[in-house]
Design a protein around this motif. Structure first.
Motif, mmCIF file in Angstrom:
data_model
loop_
_atom_site.group_PDB
_atom_site.id
_atom_site.type_symbol
_atom_site.label_atom_id
_atom_site.label_comp_id
_atom_site.label_asym_id
_atom_site.label_seq_id
_atom_site.Cartn_x
_atom_site.Cartn_y
_atom_site.Cartn_z
ATOM 1 N N GLU A 83 0.810 -1.178 0.100
ATOM 2 C CA GLU A 83 -0.111 0.049 0.129
ATOM 3 C C GLU A 83 0.937 1.474 0.075
ATOM 4 O O GLU A 83 0.584 2.267 -0.755
ATOM 5 C CB GLU A 83 -0.753 -0.015 1.085
ATOM 6 N N ARG A 84 1.989 1.104 0.770
ATOM 7 C CA ARG A 84 2.749 2.376 0.984
ATOM 8 C C ARG A 84 3.366 2.668 -0.356
ATOM 9 O O ARG A 84 3.594 3.906 -0.653
ATOM 10 C CB ARG A 84 3.915 2.170 2.175
ATOM 11 N N ARG A 85 3.818 1.648 -0.867
ATOM 12 C CA ARG A 85 4.651 1.865 -2.265
ATOM 13 C C ARG A 85 3.768 2.387 -3.370
ATOM 14 O O ARG A 85 3.979 3.351 -3.916
ATOM 15 C CB ARG A 85 5.083 0.420 -2.899
ATOM 16 N N ALA A 86 2.448 1.904 -3.463
ATOM 17 C CA ALA A 86 1.478 2.421 -4.272
ATOM 18 C C ALA A 86 1.314 3.949 -4.024
ATOM 19 O O ALA A 86 1.294 4.721 -5.079
ATOM 20 C CB ALA A 86 0.039 1.624 -4.204
ATOM 21 N N LEU A 87 0.875 4.280 -2.889
ATOM 22 C CA LEU A 87 0.816 5.726 -2.505
ATOM 23 C C LEU A 87 1.899 6.653 -2.759
ATOM 24 O O LEU A 87 1.706 7.671 -3.460
ATOM 25 C CB LEU A 87 0.117 5.881 -1.060
ATOM 26 N N GLY A 88 2.925 6.155 -2.530
ATOM 27 C CA GLY A 88 4.087 6.990 -2.899
ATOM 28 C C GLY A 88 4.399 7.211 -4.367
ATOM 29 O O GLY A 88 4.833 8.220 -4.544
ATOM 30 N N ASN A 89 4.309 6.055 -5.082
ATOM 31 C CA ASN A 89 4.142 6.385 -6.602
ATOM 32 C C ASN A 89 3.387 7.272 -7.004
ATOM 33 O O ASN A 89 3.391 7.896 -7.956
ATOM 34 C CB ASN A 89 4.490 4.895 -7.153
ATOM 35 N N VAL A 90 1.867 7.196 -6.750
ATOM 36 C CA VAL A 90 0.982 8.058 -7.065
ATOM 37 C C VAL A 90 1.413 9.458 -6.802
ATOM 38 O O VAL A 90 1.247 10.250 -7.630
ATOM 39 C CB VAL A 90 -0.387 7.589 -6.433
ATOM 40 N N THR A 91 1.966 9.486 -5.511
ATOM 41 C CA THR A 91 2.268 11.027 -5.231
ATOM 42 C C THR A 91 3.334 11.535 -6.051
ATOM 43 O O THR A 91 3.463 12.755 -6.489
ATOM 44 C CB THR A 91 2.446 11.038 -3.556
ATOM 45 N N TRP A 92 4.240 10.656 -6.323
ATOM 46 C CA TRP A 92 5.439 11.065 -6.977
ATOM 47 C C TRP A 92 5.027 11.544 -8.534
ATOM 48 O O TRP A 92 5.492 12.701 -9.076
ATOM 49 C CB TRP A 92 6.499 9.984 -7.314
ATOM 50 N N LEU A 93 3.870 10.956 -9.009
ATOM 51 C CA LEU A 93 3.549 11.378 -10.474
ATOM 52 C C LEU A 93 2.971 12.850 -10.434
ATOM 53 O O LEU A 93 2.913 13.346 -11.438
ATOM 54 C CB LEU A 93 2.287 10.445 -10.855
ATOM 55 N N LYS A 94 2.669 13.571 -9.263
ATOM 56 C CA LYS A 94 2.246 14.867 -9.472
ATOM 57 C C LYS A 94 3.293 15.661 -9.736
ATOM 58 O O LYS A 94 2.971 16.705 -10.347
ATOM 59 C CB LYS A 94 1.988 15.415 -7.681
ATOM 60 N N GLU A 95 4.484 15.279 -9.365
ATOM 61 C CA GLU A 95 5.723 15.955 -10.278
ATOM 62 C C GLU A 95 5.570 15.895 -11.568
ATOM 63 O O GLU A 95 5.894 16.940 -12.287
ATOM 64 C CB GLU A 95 6.931 15.376 -9.473
ATOM 65 N N VAL A 96 5.490 14.665 -12.118
ATOM 66 C CA VAL A 96 5.353 14.764 -13.643
ATOM 67 C C VAL A 96 4.264 15.484 -14.205
ATOM 68 O O VAL A 96 4.596 16.030 -15.421
ATOM 69 C CB VAL A 96 5.065 13.068 -13.943
ATOM 70 N N ARG A 97 3.248 15.742 -13.571
ATOM 71 C CA ARG A 97 2.146 16.573 -14.135
ATOM 72 C C ARG A 97 2.705 17.987 -14.211
ATOM 73 O O ARG A 97 2.317 18.744 -15.083
ATOM 74 C CB ARG A 97 0.945 16.689 -13.317
ATOM 75 N N LYS A 98 3.769 18.336 -13.682
ATOM 76 C CA LYS A 98 4.112 19.867 -13.663
ATOM 77 C C LYS A 98 4.787 19.963 -15.238
ATOM 78 O O LYS A 98 4.554 20.928 -15.987
ATOM 79 C CB LYS A 98 5.336 19.933 -12.876
ATOM 80 N N ASN A 99 5.216 19.018 -15.896
ATOM 81 C CA ASN A 99 5.738 18.993 -17.249
ATOM 82 C C ASN A 99 4.560 18.598 -18.113
ATOM 83 O O ASN A 99 4.809 18.745 -19.342
ATOM 84 C CB ASN A 99 7.042 17.973 -17.624
ATOM 85 N N ASN A 100 3.385 17.875 -17.764
ATOM 86 C CA ASN A 100 2.461 17.403 -18.752
ATOM 87 C C ASN A 100 1.201 17.927 -17.995
ATOM 88 O O ASN A 100 0.535 17.057 -17.254
ATOM 89 C CB ASN A 100 2.756 16.005 -18.864
ATOM 90 N N PRO A 101 0.643 19.254 -17.919
ATOM 91 C CA PRO A 101 -0.493 19.436 -17.170
ATOM 92 C C PRO A 101 -1.808 18.704 -17.621
ATOM 93 O O PRO A 101 -2.719 18.656 -16.682
ATOM 94 C CB PRO A 101 -0.584 20.734 -17.426
ATOM 95 N N GLY A 102 -1.770 18.087 -18.680
ATOM 96 C CA GLY A 102 -2.883 17.628 -19.153
ATOM 97 C C GLY A 102 -3.044 15.980 -18.346
ATOM 98 O O GLY A 102 -3.889 15.275 -18.810
#
Ligand code: SAH
Ligand code: SF4
Ligand code: F3S
Length: 465
Positions: A83-102
């Motif tokens: 569970e922790r791994r999944a939530l960590g990775n989901v949160t990390w993706l927030k950073e990726v969104r900075k380059n890909n707002p859509g």
């Protein structure tokens, strides 16, 4: 609910189909997708269904997660670290969104089905665009449509025991395929969250399963893996129910070269099943039989409904009926109250059975399960020491058990190029053990006959015949 009412009706599936068509025509739909999968085969197969629906929407698979416009995490919650791994990775993706707002971020699977998770996402993980539970997989087209038409998060979690039929499936492998034969679990092992997040046991109709298997056979699939949390109780909820053994016999008759299944609960492993296995060529001589513990007291606390002796009796019967059978298991150490002596009983059982492989876990308390409420939870350092001892024992024994294959003939269904060399391929033999042989990309997905010549870096190596 009556069983018939659980099957998602064709009208509903047609409605979902209409959403797929709508999305296909939408200019603002994502161009590429990426599915991240955690957990067991059940989840891996659900991910193939997600991919199937996404492809029908006209969205193509991205090569990498960070290049996709739509990323969906199919989560597991069986242990806390999953569970922790999944939530960590989901949160990390927030950073990726900075380059890909859509970028659209979606989360589904077992974790979403946990109590309070919907609220948690709406409060703490507001950057998630779409979240839905295991009971809503077949509604994914509708939920995707809603997500593409709103700025708000779409979060849908229902507690329904459904059987979806006819979902498109984009299978990960050409030569081997999963077939779900039943959903859910009724066993309520005291440590386990699966019955809470996957619902009650419900079996697919045998005709549906057979039709799927025949379709796969006709398209050249060489191996099917039947999936269920407890395949041995297949059919108990069906009118005039067909047993798992009888289903296997039918599937054996389809002529698919290789048939495997998982998982079996030892308490329901019938003599009928053992007979069917011993009389079949297509059902592979391998068995995953989770023991969990070697101590009667712990097994009782776990609500497993068998004793150590009863378990050993099943193993003996299996080995008598199917000589050389490949045996694997799951073991939990550090269950609440497990004494050093009880842990030694598990060690002794492992030494006695001599498994070909064992998946070992440190007990992880899961909210809502009975064991999480039990007193005398084991200190993490004790549990860690126990699992290390157990792993060391198993690794040593495995070296020995694998030697029994040296000199024998095996048939390998190759899965891909070997990780160590581009001039060899590896795959599983009939007994479920990995074997590496000389070969090229052209050999991948084929059944190759070989003679096992030795043991290298813990894997069997063979020469083609
Ligand atoms: N239905 C299957 C698999 C369930 S999950 C079965 O009954 O065997 C796979 C494995 O995860 C289980 O066999 C068990 O060994 C382990 N497991 C389940 N819940 C756990 C928990 N709370 N802590 C540690 N391991 C757990
Ligand atoms: Fe969990 Fe037990 Fe069901 Fe397996 S049989 S899914 S371990 S409750
Ligand atoms: Fe995990 Fe769900 Fe499977 S909790 S182990 S993905 S059934």
């Amino acid at each position: 609910m009556k069983r018939e009412e659980r099957v998602v009706q064709p009208e509903e599936m047609k409605r979902q189909e209409a959403f797929i068509e709508e999305i296909r025509e939408m200019p603002q739909k994502p161009k590429s997708y990426y599915v991240v999968t955690y957990g067991c085969q059940m989840n891996a197969h659900d991910s193939e269904k997600l991919a199937g629906m996404l492809q029908r929407m006209g969205i193509t698979e991205a090569e990498e997660r960070d290049k996709a416009d739509f990323v969906i995490f199919n989560t597991c919650c069986v242990r806390e670290n999953a569970e922790r791994r999944a939530l960590g990775n989901v949160t990390w993706l927030k950073e990726v969104r900075k380059n890909n707002p859509g970028l659209i971020i979606a989360v589904c699977g077992c974790m979403i089905q946990e109590p309070g998770m919907a609220e948690k996402i709406l409060k703490q993980y507001r950057f998630i665009n779409l979240a839905f539970g295991t009971a809503n997989l077949h509604c994914f087209p509708e939920l995707m449509y809603r997500t593409l038409n709103t700025d708000r998060s779409v979060v849908v979690v229902e507690d329904r025991d459904v059987i979806p039929e006819g979902l498109p499936i984009a299978r990960a492998r050409k030569e081997a395929a999963y077939i779900t034969i039943m959903y859910g679990c009724n066993n309520y092992c005291s440590y386990c969250i699966v019955p809470y997040v996957r619902g009650r046991e419900r079996s697919r109709q045998p005709e549906q399963i057979l039709r799927e298997a025949e379709g796969l056979r006709d398209s050249g699939v060489k191996e099917i893996m039947l999936l269920g949390q407890n395949v041995n109780s297949y059919g108990k909820d069906l009118e005039g129910g067909m047993s798992f053994a009888a289903l296997l016999k039918e599937l054996d008759g389809t002529g698919i070269p290789r048939i495997r299944f998982m998982t079996s609960h030892p308490k329901d492993l019938s003599d009928e099943l053992i007979d069917v296995m011993s009389g079949s060529r297509h059902i592979l001589p391998q068995f995953h039989l989770p023991v969990q513990s070697g101590s009667d007291r712990i097994l009782k606390m776990m609500n497993r409904h068998y004793t150590r002796d009863q378990y050993l009796d099943r193993v003996r019967k299996l080995r008598e009926a199917v000589p050389g059978i490949g045996l694997s298991t799951d073991i939990i150490v550090g269950f609440p109250g497990e004494t050093e002596e009880e842990f030694r009983e598990t060690m002794a059982l492992v030494e006695k059975v001599r498994y070909d492989s064992a998946f070992t876990f440190i007990y992880s308390p899961r909210v809502g399960t009975r064991a999480a409420e039990m007193e005398s939870q084991i200190a993490p350092e004790v549990a860690t020491r126990r699992i290390q001892e157990l792993i060391a024992l198993q690794e040593g024994l495995q070296q020995e058990t694998m030697k029994r294959f040296v000199g024998t003939e095996e048939e390998v269904l190759t899965e891909g190029l070997s990780r160590r060399s581009s001039e060899s391929v590896s795959g599983k033999g009939r007994h479920g053990i990995s074997i590496t042989i000389a070969g090229t990309v052209q050999d991948v997905g084929e059944i190759l006959r070989c003679r096992v010549t030795g043991l290298k870096n813990n894997t069997l190596v063979g020469e083609r015949i």
